[in-house]
Enzyme design. Sequence first.
Site, mmCIF file in Angstrom:
data_model
loop_
_atom_site.group_PDB
_atom_site.id
_atom_site.type_symbol
_atom_site.label_atom_id
_atom_site.label_comp_id
_atom_site.label_asym_id
_atom_site.label_seq_id
_atom_site.Cartn_x
_atom_site.Cartn_y
_atom_site.Cartn_z
ATOM 1 N N ASP A 38 13.749 -4.262 -2.051
ATOM 2 C CA ASP A 38 13.018 -3.408 -1.115
ATOM 3 C C ASP A 38 13.996 -2.478 -0.417
ATOM 4 O OD1 ASP A 38 9.960 -3.779 0.165
ATOM 5 O OD2 ASP A 38 11.353 -2.690 1.456
ATOM 6 N N ASN A 91 6.211 -2.661 -8.040
ATOM 7 C CA ASN A 91 5.172 -2.567 -7.020
ATOM 8 C C ASN A 91 5.441 -1.514 -5.949
ATOM 9 O OD1 ASN A 91 2.999 -3.816 -5.118
ATOM 10 N ND2 ASN A 91 4.912 -3.975 -3.957
ATOM 11 N N TYR A 157 -0.597 11.258 -5.272
ATOM 12 C CA TYR A 157 -0.792 9.818 -5.475
ATOM 13 C C TYR A 157 -1.654 9.563 -6.707
ATOM 14 C CZ TYR A 157 -1.654 4.918 -4.303
ATOM 15 O OH TYR A 157 -1.715 3.545 -4.335
ATOM 16 N N LYS A 161 -0.358 7.625 -10.099
ATOM 17 C CA LYS A 161 -0.960 6.365 -10.557
ATOM 18 C C LYS A 161 -1.611 6.523 -11.933
ATOM 19 C CE LYS A 161 0.324 3.849 -7.103
ATOM 20 N NZ LYS A 161 1.332 2.778 -7.283
ATOM 21 N N ILE A 190 -6.471 -2.483 -0.017
ATOM 22 C CA ILE A 190 -6.055 -3.845 0.280
ATOM 23 C C ILE A 190 -5.784 -4.011 1.773
ATOM 24 C CG2 ILE A 190 -4.339 -5.635 -0.221
ATOM 25 C CD1 ILE A 190 -6.213 -4.888 -2.574
ATOM 26 N N THR A 192 -3.958 -4.847 4.732
ATOM 27 C CA THR A 192 -2.582 -5.051 5.176
ATOM 28 C C THR A 192 -2.474 -4.619 6.634
ATOM 29 O OG1 THR A 192 -1.859 -2.824 4.551
ATOM 30 C CG2 THR A 192 -1.686 -4.549 2.864
#
Length: 251
Positions: A38, A91, A157, A161, A190, A192
């Site tokens: 990361d 990811n 984006y 993708k 999602i 988060t």
Amino acid sequence: MNKDFAGKVAFVTGAASGIGEAVARQLAERGAKVVVADLKMDAAEKVVAAIKASGGEAAAVSVDVGQADQVDSAVQFAVDTFGRLDVAVNNAGIGGKAAALGDYSLDDWHKVIDVNLHSVFYSMKAEIAAMLKTGGGSIVNMASILGTNGFASAPAYVAAKHGVVGMTKAAAIDYAQKNIRVTAVGPGFIETPLLGANMSEEAMSGLKSLHPIGRLGKPDEVAAMTLFLLSDAASNITGSYHLVDGGYAAQ
């Protein structure tokens, strides 16, 4: 506890939070030695500490996935630390600024494409080279529902993708007979902390309503699909794109 990843080494980018963290934790729980990669080293080290506290094995490495040399070094770190590379999850990604295509700045375009698309190429290139040395492996690329759908004010984006899904298919064909499987996962929106912190209650309610299931997905749900695709249980699955989206793309 199922230890079907025992003896395997995993490399996960963007693993300090959200989906990446859930993937790293689940891999460790199932026996893998996990490299938590990361940009935020402090956060990555906290994930590693949590894994170790639960009896797992892990190591942290700092990486800017938009820089090919840093990706190469991070994958080499995984091999140097644990001796090999068996599974990888690409990811790491960013959302980018919201704007219609005609108003999208070149700087914002290049930043999103670098982090969300180029990084997957850099990562797979390094991961595949490492896996070929030890007989193969499995790679999951984190795409999105926007890997096949459009979305207003997100041209970079969406383009990135879509590219991840296409690149997944191409790589899967190239390495199908070399014992390397490559698949993609397409999460819906999602749940988060970051997403919730930036949205009003009304906007969050509207976002949930886009999903027929009536709620946002959870990182652990995406991780569960990811681990299945990485596992030997998915030994005849490659080149495919798997949605975890509460029915979003079915509409």
